[in-house]
Design a protein around this motif. Structure first.
Motif, short mmCIF file in Angstrom:
data_model
loop_
_atom_site.label_atom_id
_atom_site.label_comp_id
_atom_site.label_asym_id
_atom_site.label_seq_id
_atom_site.Cartn_x
_atom_site.Cartn_y
_atom_site.Cartn_z
N LEU A 1 0.64 -1.13 0.42
CA LEU A 1 -0.01 -0.34 -0.01
C LEU A 1 0.67 1.08 0.32
CD1 LEU A 1 -2.82 1.20 0.66
CD2 LEU A 1 -2.41 0.96 2.31
N ARG A 2 0.64 2.35 -0.52
CA ARG A 2 1.05 3.32 -0.86
C ARG A 2 0.06 4.86 -0.63
NH1 ARG A 2 4.29 3.25 -6.69
NH2 ARG A 2 4.27 4.79 -5.74
N LEU A 3 -0.62 4.76 -0.88
CA LEU A 3 -1.29 5.52 -1.30
C LEU A 3 -3.11 5.15 -0.30
CD1 LEU A 3 -2.71 8.83 -1.69
CD2 LEU A 3 -3.39 7.88 -3.92
N ILE A 4 -3.87 6.46 0.66
CA ILE A 4 -4.95 5.90 0.70
C ILE A 4 -5.28 7.35 0.56
CG2 ILE A 4 -6.54 5.44 2.56
CD1 ILE A 4 -4.52 4.21 3.84
N CYS A 5 -6.92 6.57 -0.39
CA CYS A 5 -7.61 8.05 -0.70
C CYS A 5 -9.02 8.16 0.19
CB CYS A 5 -7.97 7.75 -1.99
SG CYS A 5 -6.61 8.37 -3.37
N ASN B 1 -10.52 10.69 10.19
CA ASN B 1 -10.77 9.98 11.63
C ASN B 1 -10.85 8.59 11.44
OD1 ASN B 1 -13.36 10.84 11.26
ND2 ASN B 1 -13.54 9.78 12.70
N ILE B 2 -11.36 8.03 10.56
CA ILE B 2 -11.06 6.01 10.47
C ILE B 2 -9.23 5.83 10.11
CG2 ILE B 2 -13.57 6.12 9.32
CD1 ILE B 2 -12.62 5.34 6.23
N ILE B 3 -8.46 6.59 9.25
CA ILE B 3 -7.62 6.48 9.14
C ILE B 3 -6.85 6.52 10.66
CG2 ILE B 3 -5.71 6.03 7.53
CD1 ILE B 3 -8.36 5.59 5.92
N ASP B 4 -5.57 5.96 10.71
CA ASP B 4 -5.21 6.15 11.70
C ASP B 4 -3.55 6.58 10.46
OD1 ASP B 4 -1.88 6.26 13.16
OD2 ASP B 4 -3.01 4.67 14.31
N THR B 5 -3.32 7.81 10.59
CA THR B 5 -2.32 8.77 10.37
C THR B 5 -1.37 8.58 9.97
OG1 THR B 5 -2.68 11.00 11.42
CG2 THR B 5 -4.79 10.10 8.78
N ILE B 6 -0.89 8.37 11.74
CA ILE B 6 0.21 8.36 12.21
C ILE B 6 1.13 6.55 11.41
CG2 ILE B 6 1.78 7.73 14.14
CD1 ILE B 6 -0.54 9.93 15.46
N ALA B 7 0.61 5.93 11.52
CA ALA B 7 0.82 4.57 11.61
C ALA B 7 1.53 4.76 10.02
CB ALA B 7 -0.29 2.95 11.69
N ILE C 1 2.59 6.02 3.70
CA ILE C 1 2.23 6.34 2.89
C ILE C 1 1.37 7.12 2.60
CG2 ILE C 1 -0.12 4.76 2.76
CD1 ILE C 1 0.55 2.11 4.04
N ILE C 2 0.64 8.02 1.89
CA ILE C 2 0.20 8.90 1.74
C ILE C 2 -1.67 8.90 1.82
CG2 ILE C 2 -0.24 10.96 0.43
CD1 ILE C 2 2.63 10.61 -1.22
N VAL C 3 -2.00 9.58 2.66
CA VAL C 3 -3.03 10.01 2.40
C VAL C 3 -3.97 10.97 2.49
CG1 VAL C 3 -5.49 9.62 4.95
CG2 VAL C 3 -2.99 8.31 5.08
N CYS C 4 -4.65 11.15 0.73
CA CYS C 4 -5.55 12.15 0.75
C CYS C 4 -6.64 12.20 0.92
CB CYS C 4 -5.57 11.77 -1.12
SG CYS C 4 -3.48 12.11 -1.23
N ASN C 5 -7.79 13.60 1.28
CA ASN C 5 -8.88 13.13 1.53
C ASN C 5 -9.68 13.65 0.25
OD1 ASN C 5 -8.38 16.11 2.20
ND2 ASN C 5 -9.85 15.80 4.07
N VAL C 6 -11.04 14.73 0.54
CA VAL C 6 -11.97 15.26 -0.59
C VAL C 6 -12.25 16.17 -0.29
CG1 VAL C 6 -12.69 15.30 -1.79
CG2 VAL C 6 -12.18 13.22 -1.54
N ASN D 1 4.01 11.73 -8.73
CA ASN D 1 4.97 11.84 -7.72
C ASN D 1 4.39 13.44 -7.76
OD1 ASN D 1 6.08 9.83 -7.67
ND2 ASN D 1 7.21 10.19 -9.41
N SER D 2 3.21 14.01 -7.04
CA SER D 2 2.65 15.89 -6.77
C SER D 2 1.47 15.16 -6.16
CB SER D 2 2.88 16.12 -8.03
OG SER D 2 4.52 16.06 -8.77
N PRO D 3 1.65 14.74 -4.96
CA PRO D 3 0.24 14.02 -4.24
C PRO D 3 -0.62 16.02 -3.87
CG PRO D 3 2.09 14.06 -3.18
CD PRO D 3 2.82 13.83 -4.03
N ILE D 4 -1.71 15.84 -4.03
CA ILE D 4 -2.47 16.76 -3.47
C ILE D 4 -2.88 16.34 -2.73
CG2 ILE D 4 -1.89 18.06 -5.47
CD1 ILE D 4 -4.93 16.77 -6.56
N ASN D 5 -4.03 17.22 -1.77
CA ASN D 5 -4.81 16.55 0.01
C ASN D 5 -4.48 16.70 0.52
OD1 ASN D 5 -7.08 18.15 -2.34
ND2 ASN D 5 -7.23 17.57 -2.69
N VAL D 6 -3.18 16.37 0.67
CA VAL D 6 -2.15 15.06 1.54
C VAL D 6 -2.93 15.78 3.07
CG1 VAL D 6 -0.43 14.13 2.36
CG2 VAL D 6 -0.85 14.61 0.43
N VAL D 7 -2.87 14.72 4.02
CA VAL D 7 -3.68 14.82 5.40
C VAL D 7 -2.56 14.28 5.80
CG1 VAL D 7 -6.34 15.26 5.16
CG2 VAL D 7 -5.43 12.82 5.34
N SER D 8 -1.97 13.05 5.53
CA SER D 8 -1.02 12.75 6.44
C SER D 8 0.31 13.11 6.80
CB SER D 8 -0.73 11.09 5.83
OG SER D 8 -0.19 11.18 4.74
#
Length: 315
Positions: free
Chosen positions: A66-70, A77-83, A89-94, A308-315
């Motif tokens: 796993l490399r990206l969680i959208c 809050n359902i994602i353990d962003t620290i882990a 792993i990058i986490v993005c939202n909308v 390689n230019s991720p946007i809306n990153v929350v992690s």
């Protein structure tokens, strides 16, 4: 790219399509995924799309590719962003996809309390108007919202949209955030003042570890007996037993709830039987237009990550 959507049905029950996302890789869409199905279904995924399926530290540890969680929503809050961050792993939202839809839903509650359209329509269909001696009748006190005070807890994009609508109706707007904003369209007050002075209190803030059940009897009991409480944010922000007790004992006049602490709710949730409590099934966000924006932004999130230019990153 191997892309897996764990719970695609809520976003797309059949009136949208996945065509653009399908162009970005090998895509598998599951309507729903139970907790014990997450790892088997996502074991080969490099990118995961999730709305409400939670990704805990333990789950993330079992997904080495796993490399990206959208997240197919704003709240993450359902994602353990620290882990996730520890694993790279990058986490993005909308962000800001549902402001108009949720503001509309908030006012659906407010206007229902003020005008009781549903109650009177049911009465007419039951024959009450046909049997009435007068040309007009009312089953409950009706009131205008012009001149009433709306208190917004949180003042992000959704709350600002709600404030705009409130001002169009001639309402006075209060707000509370951790610190005052540089705005003139609403008045900053303490949380205690907001609950005490408002005719309607509406929540518009994310769930965090330090604000769980911050709406409890201590705050609710400060409200006017004629006031109404609205929550279109997150269920765990509210102590549901305290709110039910306040409704049943007449401490406040009513509540409009779109979110609960457990969804779907168990039959014993106290709000399900509370007096004058309107509950909708967490669908304030679900307008077709809002879901189209989620789909479009998710495509951009994935495509930007691939470049390689991720946007809306929350992690």
């Amino acid at each position: 790219m191997n892309i897996v959507a764990t719970d695609g049905f809520a976003l797309n029950p059949g009136d949208l399509n996945w065509d653009e996302i399908n162009k970005l890789g090998e895509v598998t869409i599951y309507d729903r995924t139970s907790p014990d199905e997450i790892v088997p279904r996502c074991s080969s995924a490099e990118i995961v799309l999730t709305n409400k399926v939670a990704f805990s530290r333990e789950t993330i540890d079992h997904l080495p590719k796993l490399r990206l969680i959208c997240v197919l929503a704003t709240g993450y809050n359902i994602i353990d962003t620290i882990a996730a961050a520890e694993k790279g792993i990058i986490v993005c939202n909308v962000p800001d996809y549902s402001s108009s839809a949720v503001a509309q839903h908030t006012f659906a509650f407010i206007l229902e309390f003020a005008t009781q359209v549903g109650l009177h329509s049911t009465s007419v269909h039951n024959g009450d108007w046909s049997r009435c001696a007068d040309f007009s009748y009312s089953l409950s006190p009706l009131f205008e919202i012009s001149g009433k005070t709306l208190g917004l807890v949180g003042f992000g994009n959704i709350a600002r949209k709600v404030a705009e609508v409130a001002q169009a109706f001639g309402m006075n707007v209060l707000y509370h955030t951790p610190s005052p904003k540089n705005i003139t369209t609403a008045r900053y007050v303490s949380i205690e003042e907001l609950f005490s002075e408002s005719d309607f209190v509406s929540l518009h803030l994310p769930l965090k570890p330090d604000n769980k059940e911050f709406v409890n009897m201590n705050l609710i009991s400060r409200m006017k007996k004629t006031a109404f409480f609205i929550n279109t944010a997150r269920g765990p922000l509210v102590n549901e037993q305290d709110l039910a007790d306040a409704l049943n004992s007449g401490i406040i006049a009513g509540a409009g709830i779109d979110v609960l602490s457990v969804e779907p709710p168990p039959p014993h949730n106290p709000l399900l039987s509370a007096k004058n409590c309107f509950i909708t099934p967490h669908n304030a966000w679900m307008s077709k237009e809002a879901r189209e924006r989620i789909m479009e932004t998710t495509y951009k999130n994935i495509n930007s990550f691939i470049k390689n230019s991720p946007i809306n990153v929350v992690s």
